[in-house]
Scaffold this motif. Structure first.
Motif, PDB file in Angstrom:
ATOM      1  N   ALA A  89       0.819  -1.209   0.000  1.00 44.38           N
ATOM      2  CA  ALA A  89       0.000   0.000   0.000  1.00 44.38           C
ATOM      3  C   ALA A  89       0.855   1.261   0.000  1.00 44.38           C
ATOM      4  O   ALA A  89       0.506   2.258  -0.635  1.00 44.38           O
ATOM      5  CB  ALA A  89      -0.932  -0.004   1.209  1.00 44.38           C
ATOM      6  N   ASN A  90       1.965   1.253   0.730  1.00 43.52           N
ATOM      7  CA  ASN A  90       2.891   2.374   0.777  1.00 43.52           C
ATOM      8  C   ASN A  90       4.261   1.871   0.325  1.00 43.52           C
ATOM      9  O   ASN A  90       5.030   1.329   1.130  1.00 43.52           O
ATOM     10  CB  ASN A  90       3.002   2.951   2.189  1.00 43.52           C
ATOM     11  CG  ASN A  90       1.708   3.574   2.659  1.00 43.52           C
ATOM     12  OD1 ASN A  90       1.049   4.290   1.915  1.00 43.52           O
ATOM     13  ND2 ASN A  90       1.328   3.289   3.900  1.00 43.52           N
ATOM     14  N   GLY A 111      -0.378   1.508   8.801  1.00 42.37           N
ATOM     15  CA  GLY A 111      -0.798   2.312   9.942  1.00 42.37           C
ATOM     16  C   GLY A 111       0.239   3.291  10.442  1.00 42.37           C
ATOM     17  O   GLY A 111       0.053   3.917  11.495  1.00 42.37           O
ATOM     18  N   GLU A 112       1.325   3.457   9.699  1.00 43.08           N
ATOM     19  CA  GLU A 112       2.412   4.318  10.165  1.00 43.08           C
ATOM     20  C   GLU A 112       2.067   5.805  10.091  1.00 43.08           C
ATOM     21  O   GLU A 112       2.589   6.611  10.864  1.00 43.08           O
ATOM     22  CB  GLU A 112       3.673   4.040   9.338  1.00 43.08           C
ATOM     23  CG  GLU A 112       4.298   2.685   9.572  1.00 43.08           C
ATOM     24  CD  GLU A 112       5.000   2.596  10.917  1.00 43.08           C
ATOM     25  OE1 GLU A 112       5.077   3.616  11.629  1.00 43.08           O
ATOM     26  OE2 GLU A 112       5.477   1.501  11.260  1.00 43.08           O
ATOM     27  N   PHE A 113       1.194   6.200   9.148  1.00 46.21           N
ATOM     28  CA  PHE A 113       0.877   7.613   8.968  1.00 46.21           C
ATOM     29  C   PHE A 113      -0.622   7.829   9.143  1.00 46.21           C
ATOM     30  O   PHE A 113      -1.438   7.035   8.654  1.00 46.21           O
ATOM     31  CB  PHE A 113       1.311   8.084   7.578  1.00 46.21           C
ATOM     32  CG  PHE A 113       2.796   8.043   7.359  1.00 46.21           C
ATOM     33  CD1 PHE A 113       3.587   9.134   7.680  1.00 46.21           C
ATOM     34  CD2 PHE A 113       3.403   6.903   6.840  1.00 46.21           C
ATOM     35  CE1 PHE A 113       4.955   9.098   7.485  1.00 46.21           C
ATOM     36  CE2 PHE A 113       4.771   6.855   6.637  1.00 46.21           C
ATOM     37  CZ  PHE A 113       5.559   7.950   6.963  1.00 46.21           C
ATOM     38  N   ASP A 114      -0.994   8.901   9.859  1.00 46.59           N
ATOM     39  CA  ASP A 114      -2.402   9.229  10.061  1.00 46.59           C
ATOM     40  C   ASP A 114      -3.038   9.639   8.740  1.00 46.59           C
ATOM     41  O   ASP A 114      -2.360   9.972   7.766  1.00 46.59           O
ATOM     42  CB  ASP A 114      -2.548  10.361  11.078  1.00 46.59           C
ATOM     43  CG  ASP A 114      -2.106   9.938  12.476  1.00 46.59           C
ATOM     44  OD1 ASP A 114      -2.145   8.722  12.757  1.00 46.59           O
ATOM     45  OD2 ASP A 114      -1.716  10.819  13.262  1.00 46.59           O
ATOM     46  N   VAL A 159       2.356  10.800   3.368  1.00 49.64           N
ATOM     47  CA  VAL A 159       3.165   9.588   3.496  1.00 49.64           C
ATOM     48  C   VAL A 159       4.577   9.888   3.016  1.00 49.64           C
ATOM     49  O   VAL A 159       4.813  10.113   1.821  1.00 49.64           O
ATOM     50  CB  VAL A 159       2.555   8.428   2.680  1.00 49.64           C
ATOM     51  CG1 VAL A 159       3.451   7.199   2.749  1.00 49.64           C
ATOM     52  CG2 VAL A 159       1.160   8.094   3.183  1.00 49.64           C
ATOM     53  N   ASP A 160       5.515   9.902   3.954  1.00 49.54           N
ATOM     54  CA  ASP A 160       6.916  10.199   3.656  1.00 49.54           C
ATOM     55  C   ASP A 160       7.719   8.913   3.797  1.00 49.54           C
ATOM     56  O   ASP A 160       8.100   8.513   4.905  1.00 49.54           O
ATOM     57  CB  ASP A 160       7.438  11.275   4.608  1.00 49.54           C
ATOM     58  CG  ASP A 160       8.886  11.656   4.315  1.00 49.54           C
ATOM     59  OD1 ASP A 160       9.409  11.197   3.275  1.00 49.54           O
ATOM     60  OD2 ASP A 160       9.485  12.384   5.122  1.00 49.54           O
ATOM     61  N   GLU A 198      12.441   6.816  10.803  1.00 50.24           N
ATOM     62  CA  GLU A 198      11.892   5.871  11.765  1.00 50.24           C
ATOM     63  C   GLU A 198      10.718   5.077  11.204  1.00 50.24           C
ATOM     64  O   GLU A 198      10.618   3.869  11.405  1.00 50.24           O
ATOM     65  CB  GLU A 198      11.453   6.614  13.036  1.00 50.24           C
ATOM     66  CG  GLU A 198      12.601   7.240  13.794  1.00 50.24           C
ATOM     67  CD  GLU A 198      13.612   6.194  14.250  1.00 50.24           C
ATOM     68  OE1 GLU A 198      13.187   5.098  14.672  1.00 50.24           O
ATOM     69  OE2 GLU A 198      14.824   6.464  14.169  1.00 50.24           O
ATOM     70  N   ARG A 199       9.815   5.750  10.506  1.00 54.92           N
ATOM     71  CA  ARG A 199       8.617   5.060  10.015  1.00 54.92           C
ATOM     72  C   ARG A 199       8.791   4.482   8.614  1.00 54.92           C
ATOM     73  O   ARG A 199       8.029   3.606   8.200  1.00 54.92           O
ATOM     74  CB  ARG A 199       7.424   6.014  10.047  1.00 54.92           C
ATOM     75  CG  ARG A 199       7.000   6.389  11.460  1.00 54.92           C
ATOM     76  CD  ARG A 199       5.813   7.329  11.455  1.00 54.92           C
ATOM     77  NE  ARG A 199       6.143   8.654  10.962  1.00 54.92           N
ATOM     78  CZ  ARG A 199       5.273   9.653  10.842  1.00 54.92           C
ATOM     79  NH1 ARG A 199       4.002   9.457  11.167  1.00 54.92           N
ATOM     80  NH2 ARG A 199       5.647  10.836  10.410  1.00 54.92           N
TER      81      ARG A 199
END
Length: 727
Positions: free
Chosen positions: A497-498, A534-537, A542-543, A548-549
């Motif tokens: 997805a990302n 689920g890493e970004f709200d 989305v970076d 870290e993420r």
């Protein structure tokens, strides 16, 4: 008594109760499929006129590619005598970009079509295994079918083809009536699945699948009836006080698939089977489907529902579909609800029905110089379970352009899409509803070209941000999008997805070798950045470069395919590293960075296959796959090995015996589970219409992936008997 009754019911429903000694009258129904260069091939134009050999294959299937190499010279010898070899690729959206380069590398001249939704394969081989082939006589009657490939199969095949070419036969009109069917019966004893729970052990199951098809002129009716019973299993007694998910076995009897297709053509294709309307304009084709069908738009980015046999997934759309083609313009639309396969073949457990509401469509135009442009859209409204507090839906729009045979050496494909995930979550405490909708995007590009005779290059790139078409409340993976992963078909994809990255795949044949010697080399390099879903709200950008993420991975592998006097050797190996961006550089040389584990996964893998033809139609094959992996379980690092091996003896196409071994250092909880995973598999091709298979022993489970979708499949210890009859 219950066992006897269940067997009686299932066998009475089977065609074996009245089957004769041969599949007399079984004819192949007409079909039209797309080609890798954007055209459409009408197989029905050859049925009832030529001897046709359909070979189902995929770029990720090693024995399939060996078979095609063996068939190529046979085709050249017989092509002018009324023989047609049709190679049917079942590559899905994630690997179909490799097809043009593979064909160019080998210089194959036989026609190739794409069955990306596996619709044609499933019609005649419900298990979906490849290689699989069918030989059809001049009268349109199926002469023989064959699963798998062993060195020397082509010798017997050539004799059969020459006999069919020489035999007189009355041509059959292509619109004549056809009747076809496949009966699959499985008896299984599950001793244990290795999960430590007694409720789901010692289970006997009987599964019967009867698939029927009938065609009359432009109409085709398809029907599949599934019956599953668990004789002697009492869920109330075995599962008292246990979660329902631990006891999924319930008797189930239903019409699993039913469809009615109507096809009307206003202009017949040219004699070679390829559509004349693509290049010349004119002509009209109308296709209407009511009932169950599979569908994929473009490269699966905007919508894709297809069988994924490696994972036991078989979802269809139950509704209606209309496709109209007028000259260079083609338009199609569909609407319906999801129809999952209610008995999961991976565990033979019964699944509850889910009725997601689905709709979509596509319009494409074929332009001069083999250029095709298309626009498409989809709408998905997900079915929520009782008591859930989220209302979710997705809509997506996209477009693509494909240029085939650029300068006769290259194929270019570009596709992009936008997505909105609609989600309203209601608090169970306050009753307040919160909008958690988010937007996503996807871009994919591929360029396949022939750099030199026998040398092909594939370049692929992707950038996906919050791009996921999936029912968020489904325990079974119910994914409605399959954008290309750029990964090997069997690879564990950490997040699709990302993700953003690219790869280069180079394949080449070594020239100047002695007669009856062939050597092909290939190498692949992949770099990708990714982040968990689920890493970004929802309101964040989305970076993927975030230290870290965000995560990065590199995967390098290479291999060779060697053939010498009928002996085949395939071998490959590679190295893969996955790590957080902030520690990615350290992970190449160190286990830890700043006191933390520097990587997510790190592994070496090797694969090898040896095929040796023996005297008098015997053959021996050895297949080995192994990987040594390190996985981060902060603050610890877990290292383990996984090995699977199969030694197979085969006699002609009739009989094969395999000894299987598995070493599981990842999930095993005892020495026995780690080292003593032994099994045997016996396959008997009794006649041209009957196949039998027996399996016994223990095989290892774990995380299995295919095309970017993953499932944790249980281990299996027990016995299994399978029967497949075709008529």
């Amino acid at each position: 008594m219950r066992l006897a009754a269940a067997l009686a019911v299932l066998l009475l429903a089977s065609p074996l109760a009245s089957a004769g000694d041969a599949p007399s009258g079984r004819r192949l129904a007409p079909f039209v499929l797309p080609t890798p260069d954007g055209g459409r091939y009408d197989g029905g134009a050859h049925l009832g006129r030529d001897v046709v050999y359909l070979s189902f294959w995929a770029t990720w299937c090693k024995p399939c590619k060996v078979e095609l190499e063996a068939l190529a010279p046979l085709y050249e010898r017989l092509r002018g005598s009324g023989f047609v070899l049709l190679a049917v690729s079942v590559d899905g959206p994630d690997t179909v970009a490799e097809v043009p380069g593979f064909l160019a590398q080998h210089g194959y001249t036989f026609p190739v079509v794409l069955d990306s939704e596996t619709e044609l394969l499933a019609r005649y081989n419900p298990k979906g295994e490849v290689p699989f082939s069918m030989l059809v006589g001049r009268d349109g009657t199926v002469h023989s079918v064959h699963g798998g490939y062993a060195p020397g199969d082509e010798v017997k095949l050539e004799a059969e083809i020459r006999a069919l070419l020489a035999a007189p036969a009355e041509p059959r009109h292509r619109d004549g009536a056809t009747i076809e069917g496949t009966e699959s019966l499985r008896l299984q004893w599950l001793e244990t699945d290795g999960d430590g729970a007694a409720e789901d052990d010692e289970v006997f199951s009987v599964q019967n699948k009867l698939s029927l098809g009938a065609s009359v002129g432009p109409l085709r009716l398809g029907l599949r009836v599934d019956n599953t019973a668990y004789p002697g299993y009492d869920p109330e007694a075995r599962c008292a006080g246990t979660a329902a998910s631990k006891c999924p076995w319930r008797d189930d009897h239903r019409v699993e698939r039913i469809s009615l297709d109507y096809t009307w053509q206003g202009q017949r294709p040219t004699g070679d089977g390829e559509s004349a309307t693509k290049a010349e304009g004119g002509g009209t084709e109308l296709a209407v489907t009511a009932g169950d069908f599979v569908e994929s738009l473009g490269r699966g980015m905007t919508f894709s529902v297809r069988k994924v046999d490696e994972l036991g997934l078989d979802t269809a759309v139950r509704g209606g579909r209309v496709a109209v083609e007028r000259g260079p313009i083609r338009a199609q639309a569909f609407a319906g609800i999801s129809n999952i396969q209610n008995v999961d073949p991976a565990i033979l457990g019964t699944l509850d029905e889910r009725s997601d509401r689905l709709a979509g469509g596509e319009v494409s135009a074929s332009l001069p110089e083999n250029v095709t442009v298309a626009v498409r859209a989809s709408w998905l409204d997900y079915d929520e379970l009782a008591g859930e507090n989220t209302d979710a839906a997705d809509w997506s729009v996209g477009a693509s352009v494909e240029a085939a045979r650029l300068g006769d050496i290259a194929t270019l494909y570009l596709e992009g899409a936008l997505l909105e995930n609609l989600a309203d979550r209601t608090s169970l405490v306050t009753g307040r509803t919160t909008d958690e909708s988010a937007y996503g995007s996807a871009v994919y590009a591929s360029l396949s070209f022939q750099a030199a005779p026998g040398l092909t290059v594939l370049l692929e790139g992707k950038d996906y941000r919050r791009f996921l078409l999936e029912n968020p409340d489904q325990s079974l993976p119910l994914v409605y999008g399959a954008p290309p992963t750029l990964e090997r078909n069997d690879q564990i994809v950490p997040s699709l997805a990302n993700s953003s990255g690219g790869r280069v795949l180079v394949r080449g044949k070594v020239p100047g070798l002695p007669e009856h010697t062939e050597l092909a080399l290939y190498g692949n390099a992949l770099f990708n950045r990714w982040a968990g879903t689920g890493e970004f709200d929802a309101d964040e950008t989305v970076d993927l470069s975030d230290d870290e993420r965000g995560h990065s991975l590199v995967h390098l592998y290479a291999g060779f395919e060697l053939g010498v006097q009928g002996v085949r050797v395939n071998a490959s190996g590679g190295w893969r590293l996955e790590a957080r961006n902030g520690t990615f550089g350290d992970a190449f040389t160190s286990d830890r960075a700043g006191g933390d584990v520097a990587f997510d996964r790190r592994l070496w893998h090797v694969e090898g296959e040896l095929q040796v033809p023996l005297a008098t139609a015997h053959a021996l094959a050895l297949n080995v796959q192994a990987r040594v992996e390190e996985k981060a379980l902060p603050p610890k690092i877990k290292g383990f090995e996984k090995v699977t091996a199969a030694l197979t003896w085969s006699w002609s196409e009739r009989l094969s015996l395999s000894l299987l071994y598995g070493l599981d250092g990842e999930l095993a909880t005892s020495t026995e589970e780690r080292y003593l995973n032994l099994a045997g598999d016996l396959a008997f091709h009794a006649t041209d219409w009957l196949d039998l298979r027996v399996f016994g022993g223990r095989n290892i489970g774990g995380l299995v992936c295919a095309g970017g979708v993953c499932r944790i499949l249980p281990s299996f210890e027990g016995a299994r008997f399978e029967l497949v009859a075709r008529f």
